[in-house]
Design a protein around this motif. Structure first.
Motif, PDB file in Angstrom:
ATOM      1  N   GLY A 145     -21.412 -23.342 -40.447  1.00 14.49           N
ATOM      2  CA  GLY A 145     -21.573 -22.981 -41.841  1.00 14.49           C
ATOM      3  C   GLY A 145     -20.785 -23.906 -42.752  1.00 14.49           C
ATOM      4  O   GLY A 145     -20.116 -24.841 -42.307  1.00 14.49           O
ATOM      5  N   THR A 146     -20.869 -23.625 -44.049  1.00 15.73           N
ATOM      6  CA  THR A 146     -20.122 -24.376 -45.062  1.00 15.73           C
ATOM      7  C   THR A 146     -19.384 -23.394 -45.960  1.00 15.73           C
ATOM      8  O   THR A 146     -19.763 -22.222 -46.071  1.00 15.73           O
ATOM      9  N   GLY A 147     -18.323 -23.885 -46.588  1.00 16.83           N
ATOM     10  CA  GLY A 147     -17.556 -23.044 -47.492  1.00 16.83           C
ATOM     11  C   GLY A 147     -16.840 -23.891 -48.527  1.00 16.83           C
ATOM     12  O   GLY A 147     -16.931 -25.121 -48.521  1.00 16.83           O
ATOM     13  N   GLN A 148     -16.108 -23.238 -49.426  1.00 17.22           N
ATOM     14  CA  GLN A 148     -15.360 -23.937 -50.463  1.00 17.22           C
ATOM     15  C   GLN A 148     -14.100 -23.149 -50.798  1.00 17.22           C
ATOM     16  O   GLN A 148     -14.143 -21.923 -50.971  1.00 17.22           O
ATOM     17  N   LEU A 149     -12.995 -23.880 -50.838  1.00 18.02           N
ATOM     18  CA  LEU A 149     -11.750 -23.254 -51.278  1.00 18.02           C
ATOM     19  C   LEU A 149     -11.858 -22.880 -52.752  1.00 18.02           C
ATOM     20  O   LEU A 149     -12.467 -23.595 -53.551  1.00 18.02           O
ATOM     21  N   VAL A 150     -11.258 -21.768 -53.111  1.00 18.85           N
ATOM     22  CA  VAL A 150     -11.167 -21.340 -54.505  1.00 18.85           C
ATOM     23  C   VAL A 150      -9.682 -21.139 -54.791  1.00 18.85           C
ATOM     24  O   VAL A 150      -9.062 -20.191 -54.292  1.00 18.85           O
ATOM     25  N   ASN A 151      -9.124 -22.073 -55.561  1.00 20.04           N
ATOM     26  CA  ASN A 151      -7.689 -22.062 -55.820  1.00 20.04           C
ATOM     27  C   ASN A 151      -6.886 -22.035 -54.515  1.00 20.04           C
ATOM     28  O   ASN A 151      -5.888 -21.325 -54.380  1.00 20.04           O
ATOM     29  N   GLY A 152      -7.393 -22.795 -53.528  1.00 16.83           N
ATOM     30  CA  GLY A 152      -6.628 -23.006 -52.313  1.00 16.83           C
ATOM     31  C   GLY A 152      -6.876 -22.058 -51.166  1.00 16.83           C
ATOM     32  O   GLY A 152      -6.248 -22.186 -50.107  1.00 16.83           O
ATOM     33  N   ARG A 153      -7.813 -21.126 -51.291  1.00 12.41           N
ATOM     34  CA  ARG A 153      -8.075 -20.226 -50.160  1.00 12.41           C
ATOM     35  C   ARG A 153      -9.446 -19.584 -50.321  1.00 12.41           C
ATOM     36  O   ARG A 153      -9.994 -19.480 -51.424  1.00 12.41           O
ATOM     37  N   VAL A 154     -10.019 -19.131 -49.188  1.00  9.52           N
ATOM     38  CA  VAL A 154     -11.311 -18.445 -49.206  1.00  9.52           C
ATOM     39  C   VAL A 154     -11.456 -17.654 -47.915  1.00  9.52           C
ATOM     40  O   VAL A 154     -10.952 -18.064 -46.855  1.00  9.52           O
ATOM     41  N   THR A 155     -12.100 -16.505 -47.985  1.00 10.21           N
ATOM     42  CA  THR A 155     -12.434 -15.709 -46.805  1.00 10.21           C
ATOM     43  C   THR A 155     -13.902 -15.911 -46.485  1.00 10.21           C
ATOM     44  O   THR A 155     -14.768 -15.727 -47.355  1.00 10.21           O
ATOM     45  N   ILE A 156     -14.184 -16.309 -45.251  1.00 11.82           N
ATOM     46  CA  ILE A 156     -15.553 -16.549 -44.801  1.00 11.82           C
ATOM     47  C   ILE A 156     -16.017 -15.348 -43.990  1.00 11.82           C
ATOM     48  O   ILE A 156     -15.390 -14.970 -42.982  1.00 11.82           O
ATOM     49  N   ALA A 157     -17.107 -14.737 -44.421  1.00 16.50           N
ATOM     50  CA  ALA A 157     -17.694 -13.615 -43.682  1.00 16.50           C
ATOM     51  C   ALA A 157     -18.608 -14.153 -42.584  1.00 16.50           C
ATOM     52  O   ALA A 157     -19.443 -15.022 -42.831  1.00 16.50           O
ATOM     53  N   ILE A 158     -18.432 -13.657 -41.379  1.00 20.91           N
ATOM     54  CA  ILE A 158     -19.273 -14.056 -40.250  1.00 20.91           C
ATOM     55  C   ILE A 158     -20.591 -13.299 -40.313  1.00 20.91           C
ATOM     56  O   ILE A 158     -20.628 -12.108 -40.671  1.00 20.91           O
ATOM     57  N   ASP A 159     -21.681 -13.974 -39.990  1.00 24.60           N
ATOM     58  CA  ASP A 159     -22.998 -13.343 -39.995  1.00 24.60           C
ATOM     59  C   ASP A 159     -22.961 -12.040 -39.197  1.00 24.60           C
ATOM     60  O   ASP A 159     -22.499 -12.020 -38.049  1.00 24.60           O
ATOM     61  N   PRO A 160     -23.418 -10.922 -39.768  1.00 30.43           N
ATOM     62  CA  PRO A 160     -23.316  -9.619 -39.082  1.00 30.43           C
ATOM     63  C   PRO A 160     -24.009  -9.586 -37.726  1.00 30.43           C
ATOM     64  O   PRO A 160     -23.510  -8.936 -36.796  1.00 30.43           O
ATOM     65  N   THR A 161     -25.143 -10.265 -37.593  1.00 29.93           N
ATOM     66  CA  THR A 161     -25.832 -10.291 -36.297  1.00 29.93           C
ATOM     67  C   THR A 161     -25.013 -11.054 -35.269  1.00 29.93           C
ATOM     68  O   THR A 161     -24.904 -10.644 -34.108  1.00 29.93           O
ATOM     69  N   PHE A 162     -24.421 -12.174 -35.696  1.00 34.09           N
ATOM     70  CA  PHE A 162     -23.550 -12.931 -34.798  1.00 34.09           C
ATOM     71  C   PHE A 162     -22.342 -12.090 -34.410  1.00 34.09           C
ATOM     72  O   PHE A 162     -21.952 -12.025 -33.231  1.00 34.09           O
ATOM     73  N   ALA A 163     -21.735 -11.419 -35.400  1.00 37.62           N
ATOM     74  CA  ALA A 163     -20.547 -10.600 -35.148  1.00 37.62           C
ATOM     75  C   ALA A 163     -20.832  -9.460 -34.176  1.00 37.62           C
ATOM     76  O   ALA A 163     -19.972  -9.096 -33.365  1.00 37.62           O
ATOM     77  N   LYS A 164     -22.016  -8.891 -34.245  1.00 38.48           N
ATOM     78  CA  LYS A 164     -22.376  -7.777 -33.367  1.00 38.48           C
ATOM     79  C   LYS A 164     -22.430  -8.191 -31.910  1.00 38.48           C
ATOM     80  O   LYS A 164     -22.251  -7.363 -31.017  1.00 38.48           O
ATOM     81  N   ASN A 165     -22.654  -9.467 -31.637  1.00 33.02           N
ATOM     82  CA  ASN A 165     -22.921  -9.927 -30.277  1.00 33.02           C
ATOM     83  C   ASN A 165     -21.806 -10.778 -29.683  1.00 33.02           C
ATOM     84  O   ASN A 165     -22.029 -11.488 -28.704  1.00 33.02           O
ATOM     85  N   ILE A 166     -20.596 -10.707 -30.253  1.00 27.89           N
ATOM     86  CA  ILE A 166     -19.474 -11.451 -29.704  1.00 27.89           C
ATOM     87  C   ILE A 166     -18.327 -10.508 -29.368  1.00 27.89           C
ATOM     88  O   ILE A 166     -18.267  -9.370 -29.855  1.00 27.89           O
ATOM     89  N   LEU A 167     -17.418 -10.985 -28.532  1.00 28.65           N
ATOM     90  CA  LEU A 167     -16.221 -10.245 -28.140  1.00 28.65           C
ATOM     91  C   LEU A 167     -15.004 -11.002 -28.666  1.00 28.65           C
ATOM     92  O   LEU A 167     -14.779 -12.154 -28.280  1.00 28.65           O
TER      93      LEU A 167
END
Length: 265
Positions: free
Chosen positions: A152-174
């Motif tokens: 994925g891609t993201g952008q800092l906002v004033n030096g920090r950002v929280t990236i949400a993981i795709d819910p389907t991906f999150a459901k299938n990982i440990l």
């Protein structure tokens, strides 16, 4: 060689034995045995370019290799179907292939802990076209662990950002202390550098070093252990497949025996 029924034909498109059934659940020809070293049906071809057995379903034209093969099967949607009826025996496979070097490829394999689409020696590969439209091979990366990966891609906002993981991906990982989420960040602009914190199965945070306040773009990849899956049979019995192993034991090569067939008229 003793035969209960024998048939023989020397005609083109001839049939040594022909059977036909026109009622539901009928069979044109049926063969059976109760011996472990015998065969319900045995098809063979003594020609160097012959096909041992040929079957066609869905009212399809029979298709076979001109160089011959042990068996050739054709269907409108499925050429070959294999079914494993036991849910208590480990290991099991829907299909099994071997060669003279004791290499074995198991298809739809269950080892008592997890499922494998195909497990065996060699490479996992695909075919693409090069710039000259010639077919060439590309290979998959393989790891000691069963991993899922996302980008994925993201952008800092004033030096920090929280990236949400795709819910389907999150459901299938440990993700836990023994199986941490791995995050790799590539900056796409100038800043003091970044670090990753607050990792979970659902999100992670990217923070600029030295309390920086930039709005730098970045790309990332995340890698995580594949989560477990539970399957339910029609009788209600369940089976849970776990994928949190590393360098698990490979399937044992099944024993084989050989018997040469000969035409005796």
């Amino acid at each position: 060689m003793t035969r209960a029924i024998a048939g023989y034909s020397t005609l083109a498109n001839g049939r040594g034995v022909y059977g036909q059934a026109t009622a539901a659940n009928g069979a044109g020809v049926q063969g059976g045995t109760n011996q472990g070293n015998a065969f319900g049906l045995w098809g063979f071809n003594t020609s160097a370019s012959g096909t041992g057995s040929n079957g066609a379903g869905n009212n399809q034209i029979s298709t076979y290799l001109t160089a011959g093969s042990g068996g050739s099967f054709s269907g409108l949607y499925t050429g070959v179907f294999g079914f494993v009826s036991s849910i208590t025996i480990d290991p099991s496979s829907g299909g099994l292939f071997q060669d003279e070097f004791d290499n074995q490829w198991d298809v739809a394999h269950w080892d008592g802990f997890g499922y494998y689409k195909i497990i065996g020696p060699g490479a996992v590969s695909t075919i693409v076209e090069d710039i000259n439209n010639q077919k060439v091979v590309m290979h998959c990366t393989e790891t000691p662990e069963n991993l899922f990966e996302d980008y994925g891609t993201g952008q800092l906002v004033n030096g920090r950002v929280t990236i949400a993981i795709d819910p389907t991906f999150a459901k299938n990982i440990l993700v836990d202390e023994q199986h941490p989420l791995k995050v790799f960040v590539q900056l796409e602009g100038d800043c003091n550098g970044v670090y990753v914190t607050n990792k979970s199965a659902h999100s992670f945070e990217v923070v600029e070093l030295q309390s920086g306040l930039s709005n730098t773009l970045f790309s990332y990849s995340i890698v995580a252990t594949r989560g477990s899956e539970t399957y339910t049979a029609p009788n209600g019995q369940t089976r849970t497949a776990r994928y949190d192993r590393r360098f698990e034991k490979a399937p044992q090569v099944k024993q084989r025996a050989s018997l040469k067939a000969e035409l005796n008229h």
